[in-house]
Design an enzyme around this catalytic site. Structure first.
Site: not given
Length: 151
Positions: A46, A57, A59, A84, A87, A147
């Site tokens: 991140n 992020h 990912e 999240c 992602c 975030d």
């Protein structure tokens, strides 16, 4: 077929990335992508805070670093935290067949949705992952809420 030991070794790559992010002053979430033989294809962390980029992020960083692939079906996404919705959408959009998460206690993300779509989700429930992010959240609740899209 990967074993729990293989997943732990893969998670170590993502944890190394998470620690890099924390050392840079960012959110400690890391990710790594492996092929079916266990070869690392890409990793990242991140960088939202460091780069001022809301889309960076862990990912997404790993995905970008993996580069263009013909197919993602046989690739394995490993991340220190349940992804999240953003992602989770990436995992779904590009058809990753398997997702290994370090933990989902601090955040559940889209795990149930991904499972409902047939993605093989493995939650390692890593105490190390829980601790690193939990400590960060307690120290930086405003950044964490930003975030994950909370007010």
């Amino acid at each position: 077929m990967s074993t729990k030991q293989d997943y732990a070794a893969m998670l170590d790559v993502a944890l190394t990335e998470a620690r890099k992010g924390l050392a840079e002053g960012g959110i400690p979430i890391g990710a790594a992508i492996f092929d079916s033989s266990g070869r690392l294809v890409g990793s990242g962390h991140n960088r939202r805070v460091q780069n001022g980029d809301p889309s960076m992020h862990g990912e997404t960083d790993a995905f970008r670093n993996a580069g263009r692939q013909r197919s993602y079906r046989d690739l394995l996404m490993v991340t220190t935290l349940a992804p999240c919705w953003y992602c989770s959408g990436l995992v779904r959009q590009f058809g990753f067949g398997k997702l290994v998460v370090g933990e989902s206690r601090n955040f559940q993300g889209g795990l149930d949705w991904l499972r409902s779509l047939g993605v093989n989700v493995i939650d390692l429930d890593s105490a190390v992952c829980v601790s690193i992010l939990g400590d960060y959240i307690r120290a930086n609740p405003e950044i964490w809420h930003e975030d994950i899209g909370l007010p």
